[in-house]
Design a protein around this motif. Structure first.
Motif, PDB file in Angstrom:
ATOM      1  N   LEU A  24     -29.297   6.123 -10.255  1.00 50.40           N
ATOM      2  CA  LEU A  24     -27.899   6.095  -9.851  1.00 50.40           C
ATOM      3  C   LEU A  24     -26.974   6.422 -11.025  1.00 50.40           C
ATOM      4  O   LEU A  24     -26.073   7.251 -10.900  1.00 50.40           O
ATOM      5  CB  LEU A  24     -27.563   4.713  -9.266  1.00 50.40           C
ATOM      6  N   THR A  25     -27.230   5.765 -12.158  1.00 55.23           N
ATOM      7  CA  THR A  25     -26.363   5.984 -13.321  1.00 55.23           C
ATOM      8  C   THR A  25     -26.358   7.453 -13.747  1.00 55.23           C
ATOM      9  O   THR A  25     -25.297   8.061 -13.910  1.00 55.23           O
ATOM     10  CB  THR A  25     -26.852   5.125 -14.507  1.00 55.23           C
ATOM     11  N   SER A  26     -27.565   8.027 -13.907  1.00 59.73           N
ATOM     12  CA  SER A  26     -27.579   9.413 -14.376  1.00 59.73           C
ATOM     13  C   SER A  26     -27.031  10.356 -13.310  1.00 59.73           C
ATOM     14  O   SER A  26     -26.396  11.361 -13.625  1.00 59.73           O
ATOM     15  CB  SER A  26     -28.973   9.831 -14.823  1.00 59.73           C
ATOM     16  N   SER A  27     -27.228  10.017 -12.030  1.00 59.25           N
ATOM     17  CA  SER A  27     -26.687  10.885 -10.977  1.00 59.25           C
ATOM     18  C   SER A  27     -25.167  10.897 -10.991  1.00 59.25           C
ATOM     19  O   SER A  27     -24.547  11.946 -10.789  1.00 59.25           O
ATOM     20  CB  SER A  27     -27.154  10.423  -9.603  1.00 59.25           C
ATOM     21  N   ILE A  28     -24.566   9.737 -11.220  1.00 61.27           N
ATOM     22  CA  ILE A  28     -23.096   9.683 -11.242  1.00 61.27           C
ATOM     23  C   ILE A  28     -22.571  10.574 -12.365  1.00 61.27           C
ATOM     24  O   ILE A  28     -21.681  11.413 -12.160  1.00 61.27           O
ATOM     25  CB  ILE A  28     -22.601   8.227 -11.431  1.00 61.27           C
ATOM     26  N   VAL A  29     -23.162  10.429 -13.557  1.00 58.68           N
ATOM     27  CA  VAL A  29     -22.692  11.226 -14.690  1.00 58.68           C
ATOM     28  C   VAL A  29     -22.946  12.721 -14.444  1.00 58.68           C
ATOM     29  O   VAL A  29     -22.074  13.562 -14.665  1.00 58.68           O
ATOM     30  CB  VAL A  29     -23.360  10.752 -15.994  1.00 58.68           C
ATOM     31  N   LEU A  30     -24.147  13.054 -13.955  1.00 59.16           N
ATOM     32  CA  LEU A  30     -24.452  14.458 -13.666  1.00 59.16           C
ATOM     33  C   LEU A  30     -23.519  15.013 -12.595  1.00 59.16           C
ATOM     34  O   LEU A  30     -23.091  16.170 -12.662  1.00 59.16           O
ATOM     35  CB  LEU A  30     -25.891  14.606 -13.185  1.00 59.16           C
ATOM     36  N   GLY A  31     -23.223  14.162 -11.618  1.00 59.19           N
ATOM     37  CA  GLY A  31     -22.320  14.589 -10.549  1.00 59.19           C
ATOM     38  C   GLY A  31     -20.964  14.963 -11.112  1.00 59.19           C
ATOM     39  O   GLY A  31     -20.398  16.004 -10.768  1.00 59.19           O
ATOM     40  N   ILE A  32     -20.458  14.148 -12.031  1.00 60.27           N
ATOM     41  CA  ILE A  32     -19.164  14.451 -12.648  1.00 60.27           C
ATOM     42  C   ILE A  32     -19.261  15.742 -13.460  1.00 60.27           C
ATOM     43  O   ILE A  32     -18.372  16.593 -13.416  1.00 60.27           O
ATOM     44  CB  ILE A  32     -18.720  13.282 -13.555  1.00 60.27           C
ATOM     45  N   MET A  33     -20.407  15.911 -14.150  1.00 59.18           N
ATOM     46  CA  MET A  33     -20.560  17.118 -14.970  1.00 59.18           C
ATOM     47  C   MET A  33     -20.613  18.396 -14.138  1.00 59.18           C
ATOM     48  O   MET A  33     -20.232  19.464 -14.601  1.00 59.18           O
ATOM     49  CB  MET A  33     -21.839  17.026 -15.800  1.00 59.18           C
ATOM     50  N   ILE A  70     -13.398  19.274 -18.954  1.00 56.53           N
ATOM     51  CA  ILE A  70     -14.612  18.547 -18.560  1.00 56.53           C
ATOM     52  C   ILE A  70     -15.843  19.398 -18.835  1.00 56.53           C
ATOM     53  O   ILE A  70     -16.840  18.923 -19.369  1.00 56.53           O
ATOM     54  CB  ILE A  70     -14.584  18.185 -17.062  1.00 56.53           C
ATOM     55  N   SER A  71     -15.762  20.692 -18.491  1.00 54.25           N
ATOM     56  CA  SER A  71     -16.951  21.511 -18.649  1.00 54.25           C
ATOM     57  C   SER A  71     -17.232  21.809 -20.121  1.00 54.25           C
ATOM     58  O   SER A  71     -18.324  22.225 -20.475  1.00 54.25           O
ATOM     59  CB  SER A  71     -16.825  22.807 -17.850  1.00 54.25           C
ATOM     60  N   ALA A  72     -16.238  21.574 -20.987  1.00 48.57           N
ATOM     61  CA  ALA A  72     -16.462  21.827 -22.403  1.00 48.57           C
ATOM     62  C   ALA A  72     -16.989  20.605 -23.147  1.00 48.57           C
ATOM     63  O   ALA A  72     -17.417  20.700 -24.289  1.00 48.57           O
ATOM     64  CB  ALA A  72     -15.165  22.311 -23.052  1.00 48.57           C
ATOM     65  N   VAL A  73     -16.963  19.431 -22.489  1.00 46.71           N
ATOM     66  CA  VAL A  73     -17.466  18.214 -23.148  1.00 46.71           C
ATOM     67  C   VAL A  73     -18.987  18.323 -23.301  1.00 46.71           C
ATOM     68  O   VAL A  73     -19.684  18.606 -22.338  1.00 46.71           O
ATOM     69  CB  VAL A  73     -17.109  16.964 -22.307  1.00 46.71           C
ATOM     70  N   PRO A  74     -19.526  18.117 -24.504  1.00 48.39           N
ATOM     71  CA  PRO A  74     -20.976  18.217 -24.693  1.00 48.39           C
ATOM     72  C   PRO A  74     -21.701  17.155 -23.872  1.00 48.39           C
ATOM     73  O   PRO A  74     -21.195  16.035 -23.710  1.00 48.39           O
ATOM     74  CB  PRO A  74     -21.161  17.954 -26.192  1.00 48.39           C
ATOM     75  N   SER A  75     -22.895  17.499 -23.384  1.00 44.01           N
ATOM     76  CA  SER A  75     -23.565  16.565 -22.481  1.00 44.01           C
ATOM     77  C   SER A  75     -23.938  15.271 -23.190  1.00 44.01           C
ATOM     78  O   SER A  75     -23.985  14.209 -22.570  1.00 44.01           O
ATOM     79  CB  SER A  75     -24.792  17.218 -21.849  1.00 44.01           C
ATOM     80  N   VAL A  76     -24.157  15.353 -24.518  1.00 43.89           N
ATOM     81  CA  VAL A  76     -24.521  14.120 -25.217  1.00 43.89           C
ATOM     82  C   VAL A  76     -23.356  13.126 -25.212  1.00 43.89           C
ATOM     83  O   VAL A  76     -23.553  11.915 -25.165  1.00 43.89           O
ATOM     84  CB  VAL A  76     -25.004  14.443 -26.651  1.00 43.89           C
ATOM     85  N   VAL A  77     -22.151  13.645 -25.188  1.00 46.24           N
ATOM     86  CA  VAL A  77     -20.979  12.773 -25.108  1.00 46.24           C
ATOM     87  C   VAL A  77     -20.933  12.084 -23.743  1.00 46.24           C
ATOM     88  O   VAL A  77     -20.647  10.890 -23.634  1.00 46.24           O
ATOM     89  CB  VAL A  77     -19.685  13.563 -25.384  1.00 46.24           C
ATOM     90  N   PHE A  78     -21.248  12.853 -22.715  1.00 41.57           N
ATOM     91  CA  PHE A  78     -21.363  12.245 -21.380  1.00 41.57           C
ATOM     92  C   PHE A  78     -22.416  11.147 -21.390  1.00 41.57           C
ATOM     93  O   PHE A  78     -22.248  10.082 -20.794  1.00 41.57           O
ATOM     94  CB  PHE A  78     -21.751  13.305 -20.345  1.00 41.57           C
ATOM     95  N   GLY A  79     -23.523  11.423 -22.076  1.00 37.81           N
ATOM     96  CA  GLY A  79     -24.601  10.444 -22.174  1.00 37.81           C
ATOM     97  C   GLY A  79     -24.127   9.155 -22.831  1.00 37.81           C
ATOM     98  O   GLY A  79     -24.367   8.063 -22.329  1.00 37.81           O
ATOM     99  N   PHE A  80     -23.399   9.310 -23.930  1.00 42.77           N
ATOM    100  CA  PHE A  80     -22.839   8.150 -24.628  1.00 42.77           C
ATOM    101  C   PHE A  80     -21.949   7.341 -23.712  1.00 42.77           C
ATOM    102  O   PHE A  80     -22.048   6.122 -23.617  1.00 42.77           O
ATOM    103  CB  PHE A  80     -21.995   8.614 -25.823  1.00 42.77           C
ATOM    104  N   TRP A  81     -21.078   8.063 -23.068  1.00 43.81           N
ATOM    105  CA  TRP A  81     -20.145   7.387 -22.163  1.00 43.81           C
ATOM    106  C   TRP A  81     -20.913   6.613 -21.102  1.00 43.81           C
ATOM    107  O   TRP A  81     -20.598   5.467 -20.772  1.00 43.81           O
ATOM    108  CB  TRP A  81     -19.230   8.431 -21.513  1.00 43.81           C
ATOM    109  N   GLY A  82     -21.960   7.238 -20.578  1.00 46.04           N
ATOM    110  CA  GLY A  82     -22.792   6.584 -19.578  1.00 46.04           C
ATOM    111  C   GLY A  82     -23.396   5.299 -20.112  1.00 46.04           C
ATOM    112  O   GLY A  82     -23.359   4.257 -19.460  1.00 46.04           O
ATOM    113  N   ILE A  83     -23.939   5.392 -21.341  1.00 45.18           N
ATOM    114  CA  ILE A  83     -24.607   4.218 -21.924  1.00 45.18           C
ATOM    115  C   ILE A  83     -23.609   3.075 -22.138  1.00 45.18           C
ATOM    116  O   ILE A  83     -23.856   1.938 -21.765  1.00 45.18           O
ATOM    117  CB  ILE A  83     -25.264   4.592 -23.274  1.00 45.18           C
TER     118      ILE A  83
END
Lengths: 297, 265
Positions: free
Chosen positions: A148-157, A115-128
Motif C-alpha cells: 500500500l505504501t509504495s503504491s501510494i507513492v508510485l501512484g503520485i509519481m 512533481i515529475s522532476a523530483v528524484p524518485s529517491v526523494v519520494f522514497g525518503f518522503w514515504g519512509i
C-alpha cells in the motif's frame, strides 16, 4: 553543386547513424539480457521459474528461483498505483484542458512538471518519514513498509505522466467538435463527457499504458518502501518484493556467473518484455487514434 | 432606378422581420471588428453576407448564436433582437438560444461517431429518450438534407467514412434534427468540390420553406444564386444591404460595385 551533394550525404549519414544509435542500444540491452539469462533458463526452465512461488536464491543447500512472488508483487503494486493515478491524472487533465483559466492552467501545469522532476529517491525518503508511520498506525501493522505504501507513492509519481499525456490528447480534439456540440445546444459538461472525452479516448488509454510502464519499471521507491519480503502478497498491507527491487538489492550480493546472477537477468528480461509490450500497445493505440481523427479533415 | 427602390421598399414591408440588428459594435481586444451595423433579417428568406476575408462577416453571424462566448476578451455593444428579445443581454439562456439558432460550419465537423449517433446527439442533449421517436426524426432529417438515399444502409457506420460533401450534408441534417428556427451557414461550401457545392445550394434553397437562413459566403455567384437578400461587408462595416437582385445588378455604392465586379477582394 557536387560538393554540396557530398556534404549533404555526409550530414545525412551522421544524423542517421546517431538516430540508429538508440536502436542499437536497445538491441544490445536485449542481447545482454538474453545472453546472461540463458544459463538459468537452460538449468531451471523459464516456465518453472515463472510459475513456482519459492524465491530462496541464496539458500546454500536448496536454492529456489520461483519468480511468481516477485512478478505478482510488481503487478499488484502497478495495479494499485494505477487505481490512484488514473482518476487523479485524467480528472486533473480534464480540468486543466477544459475548465482552468489561463493563469490556473499555467500554475497547475508547472506544478505538475515539478512533481515529475523530483528524484524518485526523494519520494522514497518522503514515504519512509511521512507515509510509513501513518500506514503502520492506521492499519495497526508490525511494519508500515508494504504494498500500500509504495503504491501510494508510485501512484503520485505517475500522475504527471498521465496528466500531461491526457491533456495533450484532449487538446488534440479539434475545437470544431466542441463548437458543433455547443451549437446544438449542449451544455459544457455534456460536451466534455459525450464528445471530447470519447474523441480523446485512445490518447487517454495511451497515457494510462505509458503510466503503467513508468510504474512497473520504477525501482527506488519500491526498494525503499515495499518491505522486501519475497512471498506472494495476500493483502494490501503485506510487505512485498517487486521485480525491480529484487534485481537492485540482490545484484550486488551475487557471484558473477552463478545461477542466482543469471536468474536476476531473467527477471530483467521479463521486465523488459513487459515494458516493450506496453509501449508497443501504446503506439498501436495512438496510431489508430490519429488515423481516426485524421480521416476526412 | 426609382421604381426599383420603391419595389424594394414595398417588398421589405411585406416581409416579417426575424432578426433585428441595431447599432451593433464588436470589439476583439482593442480592435473593433464590427462597426455600427443595423439590419433586418427576414423570416423564411435566405440572407447572404458577402465581403472579403477579414471583413467581419463570420464574426457577425457567430453573434446570432453567441459563439463569441468562446472568444476571449471580446465585447459587444448594441442589440440583436430575435423574436422581441435582445440576445446579447447577459441573462440570455444560451442553451435555449442555440436550440433555436442552428449553425453549419465552414469545415464539415461530424462527431467521431456513427451517422445515426451524429444526428441523434442534438436530440439526446435536448432530453429525447424514446428511441423510436429519435430514429424517426433521424430518418426524417436525413431525407430533408438529401442524404438518406446515400446512407440508408450504413447508419451504423462511422461518419468519417463519408465524403466531404456528404459530411457537410450530415452536419445540416444534424442541425435541422433539433428543428431550429434560424440556420446560420458559415461558408458551408468553402472546402467542397463544385458538385457537392451544387447539392448544398439546392438544399439551402429547399430549406428556405421552413427556416430563416443566414449564409456567409466568399463566393459571389453563390450569393447571387441562392439568396433573396444580400449584405456587403467591408472592414467591419456594412456597406450595402438589399434585395440580392438589386445588389448585384444595381449596386448603389461604388465599393460594392468594385467588389462584385472583381476589382478587389
Amino acid at each position: 553543386m557536387k560538393i554540396k551533394t557530398t556534404e549533404n550525404y555526409k550530414i545525412e549519414l551522421l544524423f542517421s547513424a546517431v538516430s540508429f544509435f538508440s536502436l542499437l542500444a536497445l538491441f544490445l540491452i536485449f542481447l545482454t539480457l538474453a545472453k546472461e539469462s540463458f544459463h538459468s533458463i537452460k538449468e531451471i526452465g523459464l516456465i518453472k521459474m515463472i510459475t513456482s512461488s519459492e524465491w530462496y536464491p541464496t539458500d546454500e543447500e536448496n536454492p529456489a528461483f520461483g519468480m511468481l512472488p516477485l512478478i505478482t508483487a510488481s503487478l499488484y503494486v502497478t495495479f494499485l498505483s494505477l487505481l490512484i493515478s488514473i482518476p487523479i491524472g485524467t480528472l486533473s487533465a480534464v480540468y486543466i484542458s477544459e475548465f482552468a483559466k489561463p493563469k490556473a492552467k499555467l500554475f497547475l501545469k508547472s506544478f505538475i512538471e515539478i512533481i515529475s522532476a523530483v528524484p524518485s529517491v526523494v519520494f522514497g525518503f518522503w514515504g519512509i518519514v511521512f507515509l510509513v508511520p501513518i500506514i503502520q498506525k492506521l492499519f495497526d501493522l508490525p511494519t508500515g513498509y508494504c504494498i500500500l505504501t509504495s503504491s501510494i507513492v508510485l501512484g503520485i509519481m505517475a500522475v504527471p505522466i498521465i496528466t500531461s499525456l491526457c491533456e495533450d490528447a484532449l487538446n488534440m480534439v479539434p475545437s470544431s467538435l466542441r463548437e458543433a456540440s455547443y451549437a446544438l445546444g449542449a451544455e459544457k459538461h455534456t460536451t466534455i463527457i459525450r464528445i471530447i472525452i470519447p474523441a480523446a479516448s485512445s490518447g487517454i488509454f495511451t497515457a494510462i499504458i505509458l503510466g503503467a510502464g513508468r510504474i512497473i519499471g520504477e525501482t527506488m521507491v519500491v526498494l525503499m518502501l515495499s518491505g522486501g519480503s519475497a512471498v506472494i502478497p495476500e493483502s494490501l498491507t503485506d510487505p512485498a518484493r517487486p521485480i525491480t527491487s529484487a534485481i537492485a538489492s540482490e545484484m550486488g550480493e551475487t557471484v558473477v556467473g552463478s545461477l542466482h546472477y543469471s536468474s536476476l537477468f531473467t527477471l530483467g528480461l521479463i521486465l523488459f518484455v513487459i515494458t516493450v509490450i506496453l509501449s508497443v500497445l501504446a503506439q498501436y493505440i495512438s496510431s489508430k487514434y490519429s488515423l481516426k481523427l485524421g480521416k476526412g479533415r | 432606378m426609382l421604381t426599383l427602390n420603391i419595389k424594394e421598399e414595398l417588398n421589405k414591408t411585406e416581409e416579417k422581420t426575424k432578426i433585428k440588428v441595431k447599432d451593433l459594435n464588436f470589439y476583439y481586444g482593442p480592435k473593433q471588428t464590427l462597426k455600427n451595423i443595423s439590419m433586418d433579417i427576414y423570416e423564411k428568406k435566405v440572407t447572404a453576407i458577402i465581403g472579403p476575408s477579414g471583413c467581419g462577416k463570420s464574426t457577425f453571424i457567430r453573434l446570432f448564436n453567441r459563439m463569441d462566448e468562446f472568444v476571449l476578451e471580446s465585447k459587444s455593444e448594441g442589440e440583436i433582437i430575435i423574436d422581441g428579445k435582445n440576445i446579447l443581454e447577459k441573462d440570455t439562456d444560451l442553451i435555449d438560444l442555440r436550440r433555436r439558432v442552428g449553425m453549419v460550419f465552414q469545415k464539415p465537423n461530424p462527431f467521431p461517431k456513427t451517422i445515426m449517433e451524429n444526428i441523434a446527439y442534438g436530440l439526446k442533449v435536448n432530453g429525447w429518450k424514446d428511441n423510436f421517436q429519435i430514429e424517426t426524426r433521424v430518418i426524417d432529417s436525413l431525407k430533408k438534407s438529401a442524404l438518406w438515399e446515400e446512407v440508408k444502409y450504413r447508419l451504423k457506420e462511422n461518419a468519417y467514412g463519408l465524403s466531404g460533401g456528404q459530411q457537410q450534408r450530415l452536419c445540416i441534417a444534424r442541425c435541422i434534427a433539433v428543428r431550429p428556427e434560424i440556420i446560420l451557414f458559415d461558408e458551408p461550401c468553402a472546402s467542397l468540390d463544385p458538385i457537392s457545392t451544387a447539392k448544398i445550394e439546392e438544399l439551402i434553397m429547399d430549406l428556405k420553406k421552413d427556416y430563416t437562413i443566414v449564409i456567409v459566403t466568399h463566393n459571389m455567384q453563390q450569393a447571387a444564386r441562392i439568396s433573396d437578400y444580400t449584405a456587403f461587408f467591408l472592414m467591419g462595416e456594412m456597406i450595402e444591404y438589399g434585395l440580392t437582385k438589386n445588389i448585384f445588378e444595381n449596386p448603389k455604392d461604388k465599393r460594392t460595385e468594385d467588389y462584385i465586379t472583381g476589382r478587389f477582394g
